[in-house]
Enzyme design. Sequence first.
Site, PDB file in Angstrom:
ATOM      1  N   ARG A  99       0.819  -1.221   0.000  1.00 26.47           N
ATOM      2  CA  ARG A  99       0.000   0.000   0.000  1.00 26.47           C
ATOM      3  C   ARG A  99       0.850   1.269   0.000  1.00 26.47           C
ATOM      4  NH1 ARG A  99      -5.192  -1.662   1.781  1.00 26.47           N
ATOM      5  NH2 ARG A  99      -5.810   0.484   2.091  1.00 26.47           N
ATOM      6  N   GLU A 116      -1.908  -1.716 -22.034  1.00 26.11           N
ATOM      7  CA  GLU A 116      -1.444  -2.398 -20.824  1.00 26.11           C
ATOM      8  C   GLU A 116       0.079  -2.602 -20.892  1.00 26.11           C
ATOM      9  OE1 GLU A 116      -2.203  -3.050 -17.943  1.00 26.11           O
ATOM     10  OE2 GLU A 116      -1.158  -4.858 -17.314  1.00 26.11           O
ATOM     11  N   LYS A 148       0.047  -0.550  -4.246  1.00 20.19           N
ATOM     12  CA  LYS A 148      -0.788  -1.606  -4.821  1.00 20.19           C
ATOM     13  C   LYS A 148      -2.273  -1.301  -4.690  1.00 20.19           C
ATOM     14  CE  LYS A 148      -1.046  -5.766  -6.553  1.00 20.19           C
ATOM     15  NZ  LYS A 148      -0.789  -5.690  -7.997  1.00 20.19           N
ATOM     16  N   GLU A 164       5.595   1.887 -15.716  1.00 23.52           N
ATOM     17  CA  GLU A 164       5.508   1.715 -14.256  1.00 23.52           C
ATOM     18  C   GLU A 164       6.797   1.212 -13.642  1.00 23.52           C
ATOM     19  OE1 GLU A 164       1.554   0.068 -12.322  1.00 23.52           O
ATOM     20  OE2 GLU A 164       2.075  -1.045 -14.112  1.00 23.52           O
ATOM     21  N   ASN A 183      -4.736   6.331   7.467  1.00 22.06           N
ATOM     22  CA  ASN A 183      -4.790   6.080   6.027  1.00 22.06           C
ATOM     23  C   ASN A 183      -5.970   6.871   5.490  1.00 22.06           C
ATOM     24  OD1 ASN A 183      -4.977   4.992   3.416  1.00 22.06           O
ATOM     25  ND2 ASN A 183      -6.247   3.300   4.133  1.00 22.06           N
ATOM     26  N   TRP A 238       2.328   5.979   1.881  1.00 20.10           N
ATOM     27  CA  TRP A 238       2.390   6.444   0.497  1.00 20.10           C
ATOM     28  C   TRP A 238       2.087   7.930   0.583  1.00 20.10           C
ATOM     29  CZ3 TRP A 238      -0.972   8.659  -3.161  1.00 20.10           C
ATOM     30  CH2 TRP A 238      -0.520   8.607  -4.488  1.00 20.10           C
TER      31      TRP A 238
HETATM   32  C1  F6R Z   1      -0.955  -1.330 -12.846  1.00 21.39           C
HETATM   33  C2  F6R Z   1      -1.834  -1.437 -11.693  1.00 21.39           C
HETATM   34  C3  F6R Z   1      -2.841  -0.367 -11.485  1.00 21.39           C
HETATM   35  C4  F6R Z   1      -4.150  -0.982 -10.946  1.00 21.39           C
HETATM   36  C5  F6R Z   1      -5.128   0.143 -10.578  1.00 21.39           C
HETATM   37  C6  F6R Z   1      -6.447  -0.419 -10.125  1.00 21.39           C
HETATM   38  O1  F6R Z   1      -0.023  -2.358 -12.879  1.00 21.39           O
HETATM   39  O2  F6R Z   1      -1.730  -2.351 -10.921  1.00 21.39           O
HETATM   40  O3  F6R Z   1      -3.061   0.376 -12.633  1.00 21.39           O
HETATM   41  O4  F6R Z   1      -4.681  -1.811 -11.920  1.00 21.39           O
HETATM   42  O5  F6R Z   1      -4.578   0.911  -9.553  1.00 21.39           O
HETATM   43  O6  F6R Z   1      -6.304  -1.239  -9.024  1.00 21.39           O
HETATM   44  P1  F6R Z   1      -7.419  -2.266  -8.610  1.00 21.39           P
HETATM   45  O7  F6R Z   1      -7.524  -3.289  -9.693  1.00 21.39           O
HETATM   46  O8  F6R Z   1      -6.932  -2.867  -7.325  1.00 21.39           O
HETATM   47  O9  F6R Z   1      -8.687  -1.496  -8.453  1.00 21.39           O
END
Ligand code: F6R
Length: 598
Positions: A26, A470, A593, A477, A97, A73
Amino acid sequence: MCGIIGAVTKSAIEPVLEGLGRLEYRGYDSSGISILSNNEIQTIKAEGKLSKLKQRLSVQPIDGDCCIGHTRWATHGRANVTNAHPHQCGQVSVVHNGIIENYLNLKQQLIQWGHHFNSSTDSEVIPHLINHYLAQKMRQEEAIEKAISQLKGSYALGILINGASNNLYAIKQDSPLVISQGNSGAYMASDAMALGADSGKVYYPKDNELIKLNANEIKSCSRSINKKIHFINNKQCTKIVSKGDHSSFMEKEIFEQVDLLKRLSVNNHTSEYSIINFKDLNKITIIACGTSYYAASVAKSWFEKYANISVEIDIASEYRYRSPIVMDNELAIFVSQSGETADTLAALRYAKSKKAQTLALVNVVNSSIARESNFTFEIYAGPEIGVASTKAFTCQLAIFYKMALEAAKQRSFLKETELADLSNNFVQLPYIMEKILQRCSAMKKMAKKLSNYKNILFLGRGMLTPIAQEGALKLKEISYIHAEAYAAGELKHGPIALLDEQMPVLVIAPKNTLTDKLLSNIKEVQARNAPLFIIGDKSIKEHINLQDDEFFELPLIPESILPVISVIPMQLLALYSAQTLGKNVDQPRNLAKSVTVE
Ligand code: F6R
């Protein structure tokens, strides 16, 4: 974003540090802990990854039975020790958070009351406010609730107060929080995965429900009314995931995709998705962010092509502020690996308020998005630790594929034989994927050449446009190479102006109905002297002269499953480019994440 955790148990620092390790996904700009020991709060913080905090604790060991921890973060204030949590004021220490939107006004008020601030964070106002009300002789619960009533924004908080008894408080609004009762202690955390083995039972508090945890009990005590908590079994995996023989979690997760897809394709019946009445749907809207949004883009093509359903896709942060129209009989699908993405959650709440049927497609089944949706489908990817999403993407696609086939069946749009062929393609998918992964060394060579460039354009067509997007996202990234993706037909409408010897173009060009069209786009690139990299069918090489490290061959792949297969070389390319450049692929800079802030 940020991860918070707290424990009331013997040697509370151990579960807190272990949990912080699991919460590092996170954010990892800084970390810190506060612990109550000998009637005193001790706080230790460090800039950077958790390992830095552990180093500090190894030379300055502390222990106690009430502890809170944080992994950050950065939003407000640079990533340094001063801005690291916990933030303390007098006898109160807080981990937070979320974002306190009105912190500047509160800070001004507190400064007028004589408070001194150390950090530039929004969070520091919270311990100051609580301390202010404690100084006015309010009881602990009262002081916390009075302080909270002044906050605008989102928060999940762990609050330590040094008083007559050792109490840890937890409260949330719009940020995730889980409370857990174990055999030997009481815990709170941002998510259930952070909880250790002693966390059989969990409870998800409501917004602004104040929870008090101490050695004897856990109780809900909002507005002085004590309520018993009804715990449920913790479904989340609490095992520590290791990367085995792989160089990174991301590499492990890329190679794991074959087995995951084999498992998902063995039960290739689609009946578990028959709880959705696709027949009477007028429209599907799919809402997500980042990689999950690209999965939604592929799903749009499948639903439209195979089930003849009109599908709209939207980026959650746009949808939630756009006043979108929700139709009668509309299914709104929210795709999220973490199930906690703040924008996607807010979009879900909007769709619910407009009476859409809502479906969550998530990896974390206890997550907020799953809990708040009418239906939940799990993607069965297992914990994804690498910050850049890989296996969650292909598992999202797999479930969408099954759903599209179920929709096709219910709407009788395809012939039986067509449906059978599409099902059969899905069974073949992991085996084709496996063969591509076996040729990963060819991708290493391409990555070595490509990582000499500062910028790159990715091109695709049709269902492969989201795969180009993608691929570009993955590369930027983790390698920090600037990459943008376009539908190949759009090149001539602007981006072609960028092309020269320093602007390479990577094209996904498998054998499909659009290969010839794509070949014309490739020729346009070649005519502008831009270096070319192609992931595609061998026939391309008959028309374009390419060196071995500029071409990765894709075998003949059934068109319906092309997106799921073609993303694999893209993931490898990003991984190996980042490794060539010596980057930390699992924890890229500035990312987290789970994006639980707007
Ligand atoms: C890229 C990545 C992000 C997530 C985005 C949505 O590698 O991981 O672009 O896809 O932050 O996250 P979720 O799927 O957890 O809603």
